[in-house]
Design a protein around this motif. Structure first.
Motif, PDB file in Angstrom:
ATOM      1  N   LEU A 172       0.828  -1.210   0.000  1.00 41.06           N
ATOM      2  CA  LEU A 172       0.000   0.000   0.000  1.00 41.06           C
ATOM      3  C   LEU A 172       0.857   1.253   0.000  1.00 41.06           C
ATOM      4  N   LEU A 173       1.893   1.247   0.830  1.00 41.01           N
ATOM      5  CA  LEU A 173       2.768   2.425   0.905  1.00 41.01           C
ATOM      6  C   LEU A 173       3.454   2.644  -0.451  1.00 41.01           C
ATOM      7  N   ARG A 174       3.870   1.533  -1.072  1.00 34.70           N
ATOM      8  CA  ARG A 174       4.518   1.595  -2.383  1.00 34.70           C
ATOM      9  C   ARG A 174       3.546   2.202  -3.411  1.00 34.70           C
ATOM     10  N   GLN A 175       2.286   1.709  -3.321  1.00 33.88           N
ATOM     11  CA  GLN A 175       1.244   2.181  -4.228  1.00 33.88           C
ATOM     12  C   GLN A 175       1.013   3.687  -4.053  1.00 33.88           C
ATOM     13  N   ALA A 176       1.073   4.117  -2.807  1.00 32.84           N
ATOM     14  CA  ALA A 176       0.840   5.534  -2.530  1.00 32.84           C
ATOM     15  C   ALA A 176       1.870   6.394  -3.241  1.00 32.84           C
ATOM     16  N   VAL A 177       3.081   5.900  -3.266  1.00 35.80           N
ATOM     17  CA  VAL A 177       4.151   6.658  -3.921  1.00 35.80           C
ATOM     18  C   VAL A 177       3.986   6.580  -5.434  1.00 35.80           C
ATOM     19  N   ASP A 178       3.776   5.361  -5.942  1.00 37.67           N
ATOM     20  CA  ASP A 178       3.733   5.160  -7.377  1.00 37.67           C
ATOM     21  C   ASP A 178       2.494   5.750  -8.025  1.00 37.67           C
ATOM     22  N   GLU A 179       1.327   5.516  -7.399  1.00 38.65           N
ATOM     23  CA  GLU A 179       0.092   5.920  -8.055  1.00 38.65           C
ATOM     24  C   GLU A 179      -0.386   7.300  -7.633  1.00 38.65           C
ATOM     25  N   PHE A 180      -0.154   7.636  -6.345  1.00 35.83           N
ATOM     26  CA  PHE A 180      -0.707   8.903  -5.857  1.00 35.83           C
ATOM     27  C   PHE A 180       0.369   9.972  -5.680  1.00 35.83           C
ATOM     28  N   ASP A 181       1.587   9.682  -6.070  1.00 30.43           N
ATOM     29  CA  ASP A 181       2.698  10.636  -5.965  1.00 30.43           C
ATOM     30  C   ASP A 181       2.939  11.118  -4.539  1.00 30.43           C
ATOM     31  N   GLN A 182       2.669  10.265  -3.550  1.00 31.69           N
ATOM     32  CA  GLN A 182       2.900  10.639  -2.165  1.00 31.69           C
ATOM     33  C   GLN A 182       4.380  10.507  -1.824  1.00 31.69           C
ATOM     34  N   THR A 183       4.803  11.243  -0.798  1.00 30.63           N
ATOM     35  CA  THR A 183       6.159  11.105  -0.290  1.00 30.63           C
ATOM     36  C   THR A 183       6.059  10.272   0.984  1.00 30.63           C
ATOM     37  N   VAL A 184       6.853   9.234   1.104  1.00 28.72           N
ATOM     38  CA  VAL A 184       6.792   8.382   2.288  1.00 28.72           C
ATOM     39  C   VAL A 184       8.169   8.287   2.932  1.00 28.72           C
ATOM     40  N   ILE A 185       8.230   8.519   4.203  1.00 29.44           N
ATOM     41  CA  ILE A 185       9.460   8.310   4.964  1.00 29.44           C
ATOM     42  C   ILE A 185       9.168   7.267   6.027  1.00 29.44           C
ATOM     43  N   MET A 186       9.857   6.169   5.988  1.00 32.74           N
ATOM     44  CA  MET A 186       9.550   5.053   6.878  1.00 32.74           C
ATOM     45  C   MET A 186      10.779   4.669   7.690  1.00 32.74           C
ATOM     46  N   VAL A 187      10.568   4.511   8.978  1.00 34.55           N
ATOM     47  CA  VAL A 187      11.633   4.004   9.845  1.00 34.55           C
ATOM     48  C   VAL A 187      11.374   2.528  10.075  1.00 34.55           C
ATOM     49  N   THR A 188      12.378   1.705   9.888  1.00 34.38           N
ATOM     50  CA  THR A 188      12.187   0.267  10.103  1.00 34.38           C
ATOM     51  C   THR A 188      13.514  -0.386  10.441  1.00 34.38           C
ATOM     52  N   HIS A 189      13.425  -1.536  11.054  1.00 35.87           N
ATOM     53  CA  HIS A 189      14.669  -2.279  11.267  1.00 35.87           C
ATOM     54  C   HIS A 189      14.607  -3.602  10.509  1.00 35.87           C
ATOM     55  N   GLU A 190      13.517  -3.784   9.719  1.00 38.00           N
ATOM     56  CA  GLU A 190      13.356  -5.022   8.974  1.00 38.00           C
ATOM     57  C   GLU A 190      13.867  -4.849   7.545  1.00 38.00           C
ATOM     58  N   ALA A 191      14.751  -5.723   7.141  1.00 38.75           N
ATOM     59  CA  ALA A 191      15.334  -5.650   5.805  1.00 38.75           C
ATOM     60  C   ALA A 191      14.253  -5.793   4.733  1.00 38.75           C
ATOM     61  N   ALA A 192      13.308  -6.705   5.004  1.00 39.06           N
ATOM     62  CA  ALA A 192      12.256  -6.943   4.022  1.00 39.06           C
ATOM     63  C   ALA A 192      11.437  -5.685   3.792  1.00 39.06           C
ATOM     64  N   ALA A 193      11.167  -4.969   4.860  1.00 45.66           N
ATOM     65  CA  ALA A 193      10.389  -3.748   4.744  1.00 45.66           C
ATOM     66  C   ALA A 193      11.170  -2.697   3.976  1.00 45.66           C
ATOM     67  N   ALA A 194      12.442  -2.574   4.314  1.00 46.12           N
ATOM     68  CA  ALA A 194      13.257  -1.539   3.703  1.00 46.12           C
ATOM     69  C   ALA A 194      13.427  -1.775   2.203  1.00 46.12           C
ATOM     70  N   SER A 195      13.278  -3.035   1.824  1.00 40.93           N
ATOM     71  CA  SER A 195      13.558  -3.365   0.426  1.00 40.93           C
ATOM     72  C   SER A 195      12.548  -2.765  -0.546  1.00 40.93           C
ATOM     73  N   VAL A 196      11.397  -2.317  -0.081  1.00 41.02           N
ATOM     74  CA  VAL A 196      10.421  -1.735  -1.000  1.00 41.02           C
ATOM     75  C   VAL A 196      10.719  -0.267  -1.279  1.00 41.02           C
ATOM     76  N   ALA A 197      11.679   0.325  -0.549  1.00 36.96           N
ATOM     77  CA  ALA A 197      11.925   1.767  -0.669  1.00 36.96           C
ATOM     78  C   ALA A 197      12.759   2.099  -1.897  1.00 36.96           C
ATOM     79  N   ASP A 198      12.640   3.399  -2.333  1.00 37.84           N
ATOM     80  CA  ASP A 198      13.440   3.869  -3.450  1.00 37.84           C
ATOM     81  C   ASP A 198      14.837   4.251  -2.995  1.00 37.84           C
ATOM     82  N   ARG A 199      14.906   4.623  -1.732  1.00 38.83           N
ATOM     83  CA  ARG A 199      16.151   5.174  -1.214  1.00 38.83           C
ATOM     84  C   ARG A 199      16.354   4.599   0.172  1.00 38.83           C
ATOM     85  N   LEU A 200      17.579   4.381   0.516  1.00 39.63           N
ATOM     86  CA  LEU A 200      17.896   3.787   1.810  1.00 39.63           C
ATOM     87  C   LEU A 200      18.880   4.685   2.550  1.00 39.63           C
ATOM     88  N   VAL A 201      18.460   5.119   3.753  1.00 33.47           N
ATOM     89  CA  VAL A 201      19.350   5.937   4.588  1.00 33.47           C
ATOM     90  C   VAL A 201      19.678   5.119   5.826  1.00 33.47           C
TER      91      VAL A 201
END
Lengths: 850, 239
Positions: free
Chosen positions: B183-212
């Motif tokens: 859903l978060l991915r969809q929000a970025v791709d389809e609705f042009d939303q900006t998402v900043i997510m904090v996580t410690h799970e590699a699987a979760a982080a893997s959907v992001a465009d950018r990794l900090v």
């Protein structure tokens, strides 16, 4: 485990404080009452000891009929000679004492609902002189009086000032010769004292003879002299040693004021009951919130018993600390109670405080028991926590499906309460005290039933009350309503606490409204007279001359006077009230509600006939033609033939009517209680009252009232009493409001995270405050609705037996609405601290997962 | 255009020798319509960074600009309005108001602001998160995954400038996690939303465009998104 409990207490200081506060108020009220009444008793004891100082033997006439505040009849002057002639009597002196009237410096009559103005004779004999003159000296001429220091201070009289006094004789101006204290006290228990020379006192009071005789034996054994006098005077006279007399007088007064102690303790009990609900709620919530802690303790190996003890220790500690504070606060409450009664017109003139060990013990015990009883169920709940809960995420349990149990349980309780209530009201119980206790018990049972049922009513009531909030404030209103419903039990108990106080307030106000309505109706229906002439205080007698004076006022067609006395019917111990009437004029001023007979029975009444109230007669198996036999205050046995029966309405007349001539002859009732005057046709009532009052200038204690003024007078005296009762019930309401503060604070604490989340997604502080406030108003509203309904139900039931006596059940809609609005406002006020706290929730901490 | 940017952001807890530097000078920019994952071991300062970005906490020094607004100048009511109108939040837990229905929860930011609901947008969101038949249910009647989907819908209902997600999958099983991340991915791709997510799970982080990646309060890696294995390798490398 004890350590755990006490540490827990310290970490929840605020909550413990609020819980404790409820106990503090209840205990303080109880202790205050006991201290206050003990102080009254003690100061009267000292006072009477002082007034009997130097008196070895005291002689009065026997009171054949004794009741609270009744005084012995006057004895003939010749008795003094007989006493003087008795061996062992060194000095003997007679004195008189009677109620009178004192005017303040502006010429206005000093009126009070409490202690009277006493006209007394100052003793000639040095040994009996018990007034300590602080300023000036004793009265020595017929134009001088001495006043007590309390009255002098309050009304600014100084030695040499003029002061107007009246008794049975017309008003007369005197010069203040001295200001005195009695046994170091400012006055006789709040009564205003006017001391005169003996002949002047006899003239002013109309007491032809002596009300008491004091004897000094000059060293001889008082008991020997007492028996000698007793033998000489016979059984018509009450001869006591000075010590006995002082003790007896103090005891009589203490008994007569006993109602005060009982009444105040009832109010204290109500406050404690409300406090109990608050304690119950707080501990229940605390236990629920600490579920994880208990579970952890259980995992670590604590037994159920240990958990129970831990919670009970905490309860005990709260109870003990609060009770100790309560006792201390009670010492402050005692003078406050005296002040409250003073504000209500009952000035008992007490100073200082008497704290008996029993008071302290009772205070502590009551506080501890109330806390432990209220805290026991929550403590039991703590023991039911399963150890596994520690491993799970804490879930606050909602209302269990107890609907049926609640309905059946409260139904049974209501039924039981009603049975007890009705038994108390209609069970034909002889003792008034027992009957009243049963009525009280029934009421308490019904209150518990309502409280038990309340969780089921929270949802529908919150929906109704929440509707305007939702409309007004939208989402915050919805959230407030849903939050109130979320823990129905908690909201219900909080509301029930308010319900109790409010139910009693409503009961009292509905009752008062009914009384006012019935008085108005009765006066309208039955009083034909244009004027009522009575004492300004509404109950003291007026001089007989007043009647003749009013009779001479142009426009007055007829004056009819009423006398009042109490007697004993046959061998009964409860007294019966008797009215003396003028058979010739009665019918032109009053219409009786006849059951058997008509007005002609009155006009034809002879000295040996009586007309009685029908229920009174029925209760004694008496009918027309039978003879009713009484013991009169004069000690005579008098019988009268019953010639008619009527139904008494709103206490307009006593149960037994006799001609004034009989009352004077057989009952020694010399005073006129009040009189009524019929106007000649075409006379204006207001003008007539004005003319009558002008004519009555010489009798400042008397006033002529038009019918309307008379009604206003009666209803305003009910209002005065109502104010006093409201004041006393206010404490319970305050405790209930504290309960709302407490519950909301606990809920806010519990919902910290939720509030934080709401703030995170954009709820403003104002919106948070509005939400909490609305929840508070809904809770208070539920309490108000329950309280008003319960109060009206109580009033309906309790007024049933009075319906026959003309009690008109009236719903003071305006007042009830006002109570509801006040409750809502109180809800807003109670929400202030928790709302502040909620709006200050730290968003970050709330949303950060631990 | 950068929706969120920080300049030498610092956050210190305590004073003197015991002071803890949770953030020790972070300068970052987040352009629009980008999905950024912020990672780092416990105590790296990733949560602190997010709280500062969202205006939930105040920096010791440095600045945060969100949607053209410098946060330092805002008081409580200004921040409240900002959160309500310009930001969306998805937390790990305690995401929904238990006494409100799913629909009411989704509309919460708009209701609080007293704004009209864009029905078409709302319908689109509801269909996207797949909760059409759950709208009248209360949170307690929804599964954990469903609750979090409601939270995502709520975070998007007012078309925020940026959506912050704090360990959004922390409490979910793997299939629910995938749904929420989708859903978060969809929000970025389809609705042009900006998402900043904090996580410690590699699987979760893997959907992001950018990794900090943060460590000890400083940025130790800032690069393009990786697949789960890449993320794990990267973490090992910088850890």
């Amino acid at each position: 485990m004890t350590k755990v409990a006490l540490r827990g207490l310290l970490t929840r200081k605020l909550r413990s404080l609020l819980t404790g506060f409820a106990v503090v108020i209840g205990v303080a009220f109880v202790v205050g009452t006991l201290v206050f009444t003990d102080t009254i008793d003690e100061s009267f004891k000292n006072l009477f000891e002082r007034t009997q100082q130097g008196v070895d033997v005291s002689i009065e006439r026997q009171q054949a009929v004794k009741s609270d505040f009744s005084v012995p009849p006057t004895m003939p002057a010749s008795v003094l000679d007989e006493v003087k002639a008795t061996p062992g009597v060194a000095v003997a002196e007679g004195g008189v004492s009677s109620d009178g009237t004192l005017l303040d410096k502006k010429g206005k009559v000093i009126v009070s609902n409490g202690p009277p103005t006493l006209l007394i004779s100052e003793n000639e004999e040095k040994v009996f002189q018990n007034l300590d003159y602080e300023d000036g000296s004793r009265p020595t001429t017929a134009d001088q009086v001495a006043l007590d220091r309390g009255t002098a201070k309050k009304f600014d009289f100084k030695v040499g000032d003029k002061v107007t006094v009246s008794g049975r004789a017309p008003a007369k101006q005197y010069t203040v010769s001295g200001i005195a204290t009695i046994g170091g006290q400012d006055n006789l228990g709040g009564a205003r004292m006017v001391a005169m020379t003996l002949p002047e006192a006899q003239r002013m009071t109309g007491h032809d003879g002596y009300d008491s005789i004091s004897v000094s034996t000059g060293g001889a054994d008082p008991d020997t002299v007492k028996s000698a006098i007793t033998q000489k005077l016979g059984r018509d006279y009450l001869v006591r040693t000075g010590k006995e007399a002082a003790e007896q007088q103090a005891q009589d007064l203490s008994d007569a004021l006993g109602f005060l102690r009982v009444a105040l303790l009832i109010f204290a009990g109500v406050a404690l009951l409300v406090g109990g609900f608050l304690i119950f709620n707080t501990f229940t919530v605390t236990v629920a919130q600490r579920t994880k802690e208990f579970a952890l303790l259980r995992v670590l190996g604590a037994s159920r018993g240990q958990v129970l003890r831990s919670v009970l220790v905490e309860t005990f500690a709260v109870g003990l600390i609060a009770s100790i504070i309560g006792v201390l606060v009670g010492l402050v409450v005692a003078p406050a109670l005296a002040a409250l009664l003073r504000a209500g017109g009952i000035d008992l003139g007490t100073t200082g405080i008497v704290v008996s060990p029993a008071t302290v013990i009772i205070g502590l015990a009551i506080g501890l028991v109330a806390t432990m009883v209220s805290g026991f169920v929550p403590a039991l709940r703590a023991t039911r926590v399963e150890p596994v809960t520690a491993m799970r995420d804490a879930v606050t349990p909602g209302l269990k499906h107890m609907g049926t149990i609640r309905v059946v349980g409260s139904g049974l309780l209501i039924a039981l309460g009603l049975v007890v209530l009705f038994y108390g009201l209609f069970g034909g119980i002889d003792s008034d005290g027992t009957a009243a206790s049963l009525v009280g018990l029934g009421a308490v049972l019904m209150m518990f039933a309502f409280a038990f049922l309340a969780p089921l009513l929270v949802r529908p009531l919150a929906r109704v009350l929440g509707a305007p909030m939702v409309k007004l404030q939208g989402l915050t209103g919805v959230l407030a309503r849903e939050n109130a419903i979320r823990q129905p039990q908690r909201t219900a108990v909080t509301a029930a606490a308010l319900m109790i106080g409010l139910a009693l307030v409503v009961l009292v106000s509905v009752f008062a409204a009914g009384l006012k309505a019935s008085i108005t109706k009765t006066v309208d229906d039955q009083v034909k007279a244009a004027l009522v002439v009575q004492n300004q205080d509404g109950f003291s007698p007026i001089p007989a001359e007043v009647v003749t004076t009013v009779g001479k006022v142009p426009g007055v067609a007829d004056v009819s006077s009423m006398r009042f006395a109490i007697g004993l019917y046959k061998d009964e111990t409860e007294t019966t009230a008797v009215n003396g009437i003028d058979p010739k004029t009665f019918n032109s001023v009053l219409t009786l509600k006849w059951v058997d007979g008509d007005a002609s029975r009155i006009s034809a009444m002879t000295d040996t006939q009586t007309i009685v109230e029908s229920d009174w007669a029925a209760g004694r198996d008496l009918k027309i033609g039978d003879t009713a036999e009484f013991t009169t205050p004069a000690g005579k046995q008098a019988s009268y033939e019953i010639t008619g029966t009527f139904s008494s309405q709103a206490g307009l007349t006593a149960d037994v009517l006799l001609p004034n001539t009989s009352l004077e002859k057989d009952w020694e009732a010399k005073d006129i209680a009040y009189a009524m005057a019929a106007a000649a046709p075409g006379t204006d009532d207001d003008k007539l009252a004005k003319a009558a009052n002008t004519a009555l200038k010489g009798f400042p204690q008397s006033e002529a009232l038009t019918k309307d003024e008379f009604k206003d007078n009666a209803t305003s005296s009910i209002n005065g009493l109502l104010g006093l009762v409201y004041g006393l019930l206010l404490l319970s309401v305050i405790v209930a409001l504290l309960g709302i503060v407490n519950t909301l604070a606990l809920s806010v604490h519990e919902r910290t995270r939720e509030l934080g989340m709401l703030r995170a997604v954009g709820m403003s502080r104002r919106q948070v405050r509005r939400m909490v406030r609305a929840e508070s108003v809904i809770t208070a509203g539920i309490g108000a609705i329950l309280g008003i309904v319960l109060g009206v139900v109580f009033a309906l039931i309790i007024s049933r037996p009075l319906a026959e006596q003309g009690f008109v059940f009236t719903l003071p809609i305006g007042t009830l609405l006002l109570f509801f609005v006040l409750a809502a406002i109180a809800g807003v006020v109670a929400a202030i601290p928790p709302a502040r706290r909620a709006s200050k929730v730290d968003v970050l901490r709330a949303v950060t997962t631990e | 255009m950068n929706i969120v940017s920080t300049a030498d952001l610092r956050r210190t807890y305590g004073e003197g020798e015991t002071a803890v530097h949770a953030l020790a000078g972070v300068t970052l920019s987040f352009p629009a319509a980008q999905f950024t994952a912020i990672m780092g071991p416990s105590g790296s300062g990733k949560s602190t960074l997010m709280h500062l970005l969202a205006g939930l906490d105040k920096p010791s020094s440095g600045s945060v600009v969100v949607d053209g607004q410098e946060l330092a100048g805002l008081g409580d009511s200004g921040l409240t309005a900002l959160r309500r109108d310009r930001l969306g939040f998805v937390f790990q837990a305690f995401n929904l108001v238990p006494v409100l229905t799913a629909e009411e929860n989704i509309k919460l930011p708009l209701t609080l602001a007293g704004k009209q609901v864009d029905q078409a947008w709302f319908d689109k969101l509801v269909d996207t998160v797949g909760l059409r038949d759950r709208l009248t249910h209360r949170p307690s009647e929804l599964s954990g995954g469903q609750q979090q989907r409601v939270a995502v819908a709520r975070a998007l209902v007012h078309r925020p400038a940026v959506l912050f997600a704090d360990e959004p999958t922390g409490n979910l099983d793997s299939s629910s996690s995938e749904e929420v991340l989708g859903l978060l991915r969809q929000a970025v791709d389809e609705f042009d939303q900006t998402v900043i997510m904090v996580t410690h799970e590699a699987a979760a982080a893997s959907v992001a465009d950018r990794l900090v990646v943060l460590r000890d309060g400083v940025v130790v890696h800032d690069g393009a998104g990786q697949d789960a294995e890449g993320v794990l390798d990267l973490m090992k490398a910088v850890g």
